[in-house]
Design a protein around this motif. Structure first.
Motif, PDB file in Angstrom:
ATOM      1  N   VAL A 172      20.819  39.789  24.554  1.00 32.11           N
ATOM      2  CA  VAL A 172      19.921  38.636  24.730  1.00 32.11           C
ATOM      3  C   VAL A 172      18.882  38.552  23.623  1.00 32.11           C
ATOM      4  O   VAL A 172      18.485  37.452  23.228  1.00 32.11           O
ATOM      5  CB  VAL A 172      19.219  38.658  26.108  1.00 32.11           C
ATOM      6  N   ARG A 173      18.429  39.692  23.114  1.00 36.08           N
ATOM      7  CA  ARG A 173      17.432  39.659  22.039  1.00 36.08           C
ATOM      8  C   ARG A 173      18.038  39.030  20.782  1.00 36.08           C
ATOM      9  O   ARG A 173      17.412  38.203  20.121  1.00 36.08           O
ATOM     10  CB  ARG A 173      16.930  41.072  21.726  1.00 36.08           C
TER      11      ARG A 173
ATOM     12  N   ALA B 179      14.218  32.695  19.642  1.00 38.09           N
ATOM     13  CA  ALA B 179      13.041  33.321  19.039  1.00 38.09           C
ATOM     14  C   ALA B 179      13.420  34.312  17.946  1.00 38.09           C
ATOM     15  O   ALA B 179      12.659  34.534  17.004  1.00 38.09           O
ATOM     16  CB  ALA B 179      12.212  34.026  20.120  1.00 38.09           C
ATOM     17  N   THR B 180      14.604  34.903  18.038  1.00 36.76           N
ATOM     18  CA  THR B 180      15.063  35.857  17.035  1.00 36.76           C
ATOM     19  C   THR B 180      15.751  35.164  15.867  1.00 36.76           C
ATOM     20  O   THR B 180      15.965  35.775  14.821  1.00 36.76           O
ATOM     21  CB  THR B 180      16.025  36.870  17.694  1.00 36.76           C
ATOM     22  N   ASN B 181      16.094  33.894  16.051  1.00 34.21           N
ATOM     23  CA  ASN B 181      16.916  33.180  15.068  1.00 34.21           C
ATOM     24  C   ASN B 181      16.205  31.946  14.514  1.00 34.21           C
ATOM     25  O   ASN B 181      16.843  30.923  14.256  1.00 34.21           O
ATOM     26  CB  ASN B 181      18.247  32.783  15.714  1.00 34.21           C
ATOM     27  N   GLU B 182      14.892  32.063  14.336  1.00 32.96           N
ATOM     28  CA  GLU B 182      14.101  30.987  13.749  1.00 32.96           C
ATOM     29  C   GLU B 182      14.290  29.669  14.489  1.00 32.96           C
ATOM     30  O   GLU B 182      14.327  28.592  13.899  1.00 32.96           O
ATOM     31  CB  GLU B 182      14.440  30.819  12.262  1.00 32.96           C
TER      32      GLU B 182
ATOM     33  N   LYS C  12      24.512  31.101  11.843  1.00 36.50           N
ATOM     34  CA  LYS C  12      23.207  31.749  11.715  1.00 36.50           C
ATOM     35  C   LYS C  12      22.972  32.753  12.851  1.00 36.50           C
ATOM     36  O   LYS C  12      22.513  33.868  12.624  1.00 36.50           O
ATOM     37  CB  LYS C  12      22.098  30.689  11.733  1.00 36.50           C
ATOM     38  N   ILE C  13      23.309  32.335  14.064  1.00 34.47           N
ATOM     39  CA  ILE C  13      23.052  33.185  15.227  1.00 34.47           C
ATOM     40  C   ILE C  13      24.004  34.379  15.268  1.00 34.47           C
ATOM     41  O   ILE C  13      23.597  35.520  15.518  1.00 34.47           O
ATOM     42  CB  ILE C  13      23.166  32.364  16.526  1.00 34.47           C
TER      43      ILE C  13
ATOM     44  N   LYS D 221      26.909  42.165  13.588  1.00 34.58           N
ATOM     45  CA  LYS D 221      26.569  43.451  12.964  1.00 34.58           C
ATOM     46  C   LYS D 221      25.874  44.408  13.922  1.00 34.58           C
ATOM     47  O   LYS D 221      26.071  45.632  13.831  1.00 34.58           O
ATOM     48  CB  LYS D 221      25.650  43.205  11.766  1.00 34.58           C
ATOM     49  N   LEU D 222      25.055  43.880  14.850  1.00 36.78           N
ATOM     50  CA  LEU D 222      24.123  44.743  15.580  1.00 36.78           C
ATOM     51  C   LEU D 222      24.289  44.762  17.094  1.00 36.78           C
ATOM     52  O   LEU D 222      23.793  45.684  17.745  1.00 36.78           O
ATOM     53  CB  LEU D 222      22.681  44.303  15.248  1.00 36.78           C
ATOM     54  N   ASP D 223      24.930  43.776  17.663  1.00 40.76           N
ATOM     55  CA  ASP D 223      24.974  43.628  19.116  1.00 40.76           C
ATOM     56  C   ASP D 223      25.646  44.837  19.777  1.00 40.76           C
ATOM     57  O   ASP D 223      26.762  45.218  19.431  1.00 40.76           O
ATOM     58  CB  ASP D 223      25.738  42.346  19.465  1.00 40.76           C
TER      59      ASP D 223
END
Length: 456
Positions: A354-355, A360-363, A413-414, A420-422
């Motif tokens: 969710v983060r 909010a995390t993706n401009e 973008k999202i 890479k990180l999820d």
């Protein structure tokens, strides 16, 4: 005294008899009138019920994008086989007419197809051609296949899209459309972890049928593919289902978590205009349209089911039972991305799903998600993460579908950081999908994509 004309005598008994007869007639008339009114009310109720089953096909925007999600989908991507632009136009006209009829609960009109007429030997059980001459061709009329006969339209929507291959394929401008390819219709980049199968990826055209009855959705695709014969052929297809948890309830995916809590509201016109519908920045034929990204995401359900609930919740960043953010009680409580525990660690992990997905995390980037679960049985697979089990496992997961004004500022973008990180990546693998430009809506008398082809 006798009644003139030789009728019944005017006795009290005769009067009562006649009165009783008149009363019976009157009662019958009243009953008939009441029955007629009841039938009329029944017809009205049936008409209202039918109207509730019909989603609009014609309009400023295509249906199936901001339509309340139906229970089932059938998606098909097709490759063009024709070399003639005029045949594509003919197909799009036929598709538009057929889809408009199907959405209103009508069968498609009979259509003409050219078939090869062979002379067969019917005197034996073996089918053999009895002439060496070149077989003649003949036109035949083909009706609707009929499996939706007597079924309601089940809120059917049909959404059409154009892939990059319509404009240019392998460097070849097949139809003189290359210069009309929208800038936003980019080639999706290769994301970390992608294992895309060519046979389940891409396509020159797309059709998505959604309905509350899976047979209605398949019937629509089946008819449209029949109409495409000799012009296009199916490249790949995918079905999906959406569980019915009731009004104002967020459905759950196959991993058991609520899916779509932070989705923008389809009733918020300003938000849809900002994030979903193409505006003046796009070519005229795309204005009022949207860009569709589909991804077939296989989920290692066996691996997931062996993990502890606490770990699952840390992976998503939400509680499994309620859908609330970690540490909160309500599903719709806003995410607090700055909250930390006594040791200074983020309560919602830095790599929680969710983060990484939130605006909010993706401009501020947002997309309209319209995903479905899928289950295609079982097959042999090798898991991507420890303990790397191999064997027969479910071929099931998420058929991810999203619409956006521009995929470069939306999905790409999202998802770039998510790929890479999820934390969820250890359980999911993207194995197919595509990007399609879905033109603006259609007015009666027009065909889908007409403004594109008129501009050539």
């Amino acid at each position: 005294m006798s009644e003139r004309g030789g009728g019944p005598s005017a006795t009290r008994r005769g009067f009562l008899t006649r009165a009783a007869g008149l009363a019976a007639v009157a009662g019958s008339a009243l009953a008939t009138d009441a029955g007629t009114q009841a039938l009329a009310k029944g017809d009205d109720a049936a008409s209202v019920a039918l109207d509730a089953q019909i989603e609009p096909f014609w309009g400023k925007n295509q249906g199936g994008i901001v339509t309340p999600t139906q229970g089932h989908t059938y998606f098909a991507a097709l490759d063009l086989t024709t070399t003639k632009r005029a045949e594509i136009v003919g197909l799009l006209k036929a598709w538009t007419n057929a889809a408009g009829r199907l959405a209103s609960g009508k069968p498609i009109e009979p259509f003409q197809k050219t078939e090869i007429a062979y002379n067969y030997d019917t005197t034996t059980t073996t089918t053999t051609v009895t002439t060496s001459d070149e077989p003649a061709s003949t036109a035949v009329s083909l009706p609707d296949s009929g499996e939706a006969h007597d079924l309601p339209p089940a809120r059917l929507t049909v959404t059409f899209g154009f892939g990059a291959g319509l404009f240019e394929k392998d460097g070849n401008d097949r139809y003189g459309l290359a210069k009309h390819r929208p800038e936003a219709l980019v080639d999706l980049p290769h994301f970390a972890g992608d294992e895309l199968v060519a046979e389940q990826t891409g396509g020159d055209l797309s059709i998505q049928a959604c309905a509350d009855d899976p047979q209605i959705a398949f019937h629509a695709i089946r008819q449209l593919v029949r109409l495409a014969d000799d012009v296009a052929q199916v490249r790949w297809a995918q079905t999906g289902f959406m569980p019915n948890f009731g009004p104002n309830q967020t459905p759950r995916n196959l991993m058991g978590f609520k899916d779509g809590t932070n989705n923008p509201s389809i009733t918020d016109v300003d938000t849809m205009d900002k994030f979903v519908w193409v505006g003046s920045e796009g070519p005229g034929w795309m204005q009022g349209g949207s860009y569709l990204v589909v991804r077939r995401i296989r989920v290692a359900l066996e691996h997931w089911d062996r993990s502890k609930i606490d770990f699952q919740e840390q992976t998503f960043g939400r509680h499994k039972a309620t859908g609330a953010p970690i540490g909160k009680d309500s599903e719709h409580t806003p995410l607090d991305l700055e909250a930390t525990d006594k040791d200074g660690n983020y309560i919602i992990a830095e790599n929680a799903h969710v983060r990484l997905a939130t605006a909010a995390t993706n401009e501020g980037a947002q997309i309209l998600r319209r995903p479905y679960s899928y289950n295609d049985g079982v097959n042999f697979t090798a898991e991507r993460w420890p303990p790397w089990r191999q064997g027969i496992e479910y071929d099931a997961g998420l058929f991810f579908i999203c619409y956006q004004r521009d995929p470069r500022t939306g999905f790409i973008k999202i998802f770039d950081n998510m790929a890479k990180l999820d934390m969820l990546n250890q359980f999911v693998t993207h194995v197919g999908g595509g990007l399609f430009a879905c033109p603006g809506g259609i007015a009666p008398g027009e065909y889908i994509g007409q403004r594109l082809f008129d501009s050539v």
